[in-house]
Design a protein around this motif. Structure first.
Motif, PDB file in Angstrom:
ATOM      1  N   GLU A 272       0.820  -1.209   0.000  1.00  0.00           N
ATOM      2  CA  GLU A 272       0.000   0.000   0.000  1.00  0.00           C
ATOM      3  C   GLU A 272       0.860   1.268   0.000  1.00  0.00           C
ATOM      4  N   HIS A 273       2.193   1.095  -0.001  1.00  0.00           N
ATOM      5  CA  HIS A 273       3.149   2.215  -0.027  1.00  0.00           C
ATOM      6  C   HIS A 273       2.909   3.181   1.139  1.00  0.00           C
ATOM      7  N   LEU A 274       2.775   2.613   2.341  1.00  0.00           N
ATOM      8  CA  LEU A 274       2.481   3.417   3.523  1.00  0.00           C
ATOM      9  C   LEU A 274       3.751   3.800   4.263  1.00  0.00           C
ATOM     10  N   ALA A 275       3.758   5.022   4.765  1.00  0.00           N
ATOM     11  CA  ALA A 275       4.866   5.532   5.571  1.00  0.00           C
ATOM     12  C   ALA A 275       4.284   6.344   6.723  1.00  0.00           C
ATOM     13  N   ALA A 276       5.117   6.652   7.702  1.00  0.00           N
ATOM     14  CA  ALA A 276       4.689   7.470   8.835  1.00  0.00           C
ATOM     15  C   ALA A 276       4.079   8.769   8.326  1.00  0.00           C
ATOM     16  N   GLY A 277       2.947   9.138   8.896  1.00  0.00           N
ATOM     17  CA  GLY A 277       2.254  10.368   8.532  1.00  0.00           C
ATOM     18  C   GLY A 277       1.150  10.180   7.511  1.00  0.00           C
ATOM     19  N   ASP A 278       1.148   9.051   6.798  1.00  0.00           N
ATOM     20  CA  ASP A 278       0.095   8.805   5.804  1.00  0.00           C
ATOM     21  C   ASP A 278      -1.250   8.589   6.484  1.00  0.00           C
TER      22      ASP A 278
END
Length: 95
Positions: free
Chosen positions: A79-85
């Motif tokens: 899902e291409h998730l990173a902190a802040g998303d």
């Protein structure tokens, strides 16, 4: 119990980083109502969750009166998730 919410991915730094989505207070209160029937120790609550196209099983971690939904790399990467998303979560407590 089915729960739908949106939240922001947070990073918890430790020996290795962990990623979570905190449940909003309203949804955390709903989980607290059934937690005693679902928990299998120290307050963790088993759930089935879906973010985007990725479904997964995990356990909510109790934290400061609320709950954190852990996000493994197997969930974050597709899902291409990173902190802040910001993410939308569909979840059900496994009783």
């Amino acid at each position: 119990m089915d729960i739908v919410f949106t939240g922001h991915v947070i990073e918890w730094r430790g020996p290795s980083p962990f990623y979570f989505v905190p449940l909003p207070e309203e949804q955390a209160a709903d989980v607290r109502e059934v937690a005693s029937m679902a928990t299998y120790g120290w307050g963790v609550v088993p759930v089935e969750a879906r973010i985007g196209a990725v479904g997964f099983e995990t356990s909510l971690f109790p934290r400061d009166g609320g709950y954190l939904l852990p996000l493994r790399k197997a969930v974050r990467a597709p899902e291409h998730l990173a902190a802040g998303d910001e993410v939308s979560v569909r979840m059900s407590v496994r009783l």
